[in-house]
Design an enzyme around this catalytic site. Structure first.
Site, mmCIF file in Angstrom:
data_model
loop_
_atom_site.group_PDB
_atom_site.id
_atom_site.type_symbol
_atom_site.label_atom_id
_atom_site.label_comp_id
_atom_site.label_asym_id
_atom_site.label_seq_id
_atom_site.Cartn_x
_atom_site.Cartn_y
_atom_site.Cartn_z
ATOM 1 N N LYS A 87 -3.392 3.093 -11.024
ATOM 2 C CA LYS A 87 -3.344 2.711 -9.558
ATOM 3 C C LYS A 87 -2.761 3.620 -8.578
ATOM 4 C CE LYS A 87 -3.690 -1.652 -7.427
ATOM 5 N NZ LYS A 87 -3.094 -3.331 -7.714
HETATM 6 O O1 G3P Z 1 -4.415 -6.690 -5.392
HETATM 7 C C1 G3P Z 1 -3.569 -6.869 -4.689
HETATM 8 C C2 G3P Z 1 -2.938 -8.078 -4.420
HETATM 9 O O2 G3P Z 1 -1.661 -8.564 -5.453
HETATM 10 C C3 G3P Z 1 -1.840 -8.516 -2.765
HETATM 11 O O3 G3P Z 1 -2.527 -9.583 -2.358
HETATM 12 O O4 G3P Z 1 -1.805 -12.091 -2.258
HETATM 13 O O5 G3P Z 1 0.078 -10.567 -1.718
HETATM 14 O O6 G3P Z 1 -2.288 -9.476 -0.466
HETATM 15 P P1 G3P Z 1 -1.197 -10.422 -1.639
#
Ligand code: G3P
Length: 218
Positions: A87
């Site tokens: 990633k």
């Molecule tokens: O897949 C990306 C993710 O981990 C971010 O999610 O909820 O932190 O915006 P969030």
């Protein structure tokens, strides 16, 4: 649409895997920190454990932000297990690193995508996946789902093989909307996936079936 779970929590990964619908896992440094995983060896072992639980791609994020650092780290991560996808953040050196990994046949997931232009660039560099962050766009009063639509249109125009991995999915409706648009993959929390199960008419219908069966079989 492929279902990935967005967590480094082993219990949740096992639960999704047991359900039989899991296609992969995405992690990031914040999710690893949330599970208290620290120190290189522990982090690497955690990735290997996740790969052993799941039959599918597991995204492991580089920490380096310079080209040489990302190559070194990414090659090591990829050597941990055949299911690892490296990633890489959407930055200039990240694009160069994606191009390098693509030429070596190493899968990549370009993360922190917030515009269609970024997704186009990552696809041109040969990313296996691009990760547009729906929820974080919604957080700032911008419709994250519009971005998925825009990227779908562009990738279809040119038949890019890069898969749209809708990320920062926060709830069940996000999953359905991604499916309507045709995102290739969605990654979200277990709660959002389990939300797809729920309907009150299913619950009341099942209760009625069981009650009717019990009446005649008493
Ligand atoms: O897949 C990306 C993710 O981990 C971010 O999610 O909820 O932190 O915006 P969030």
């Amino acid at each position: 649409m492929k279902f990935f779970i967005d967590t480094a929590n082993l219990d949740q990964i096992r639960e999704a895997q047991d359900l039989g619908i899991l296609d992969g896992v995405t992690t990031n440094p914040s999710l690893m920190a949330k599970e208290g995983i620290s120190g290189d060896e522990n982090v690497f072992n955690h990735y290997k454990t996740i790969c052993e639980i799941v039959d599918g791609d597991v995204s492991a994020e580089v920490i380096a932000t310079d080209y040489e650092g990302m190559i070194k780290e990414g090659e090591y991560l990829a050597s941990l297990h055949p299911q690892i996808v490296v990633k890489i953040p959407m930055i200039k050196d990240g694009i160069k690193a994606i191009k390098y990994f693509s030429s070596k046949g190493i899968k990549t997931n370009c993360t922190l995508i917030f515009s269609a232009g970024q997704a186009l660039l990552a696809a041109k560099a040969g990313a296996t996946y691009v990760s547009p962050f729906i929820g974080r766009l919604d957080d700032i009063s911008t419709d994250g789902m519009n971005l998925i639509e825009e990227i779908r249109l562009i990738f279809d125009n040119y038949a890019y093989n890069t898969e749209i991995l809708a990320a920062s999915v926060r709830h069940t409706m996000h999953i359905l909307q991604c499916a309507h648009i045709g995102a290739d993959v969605m990654t979200g929390p277990l709660s959002a996936i389990l939300g797809l199960l729920k309907h009150p008419l299913t619950d009341s219908g099942l209760a009625q079936f069981l009650a009717d069966h019990a009446k005649v079989n008493a």
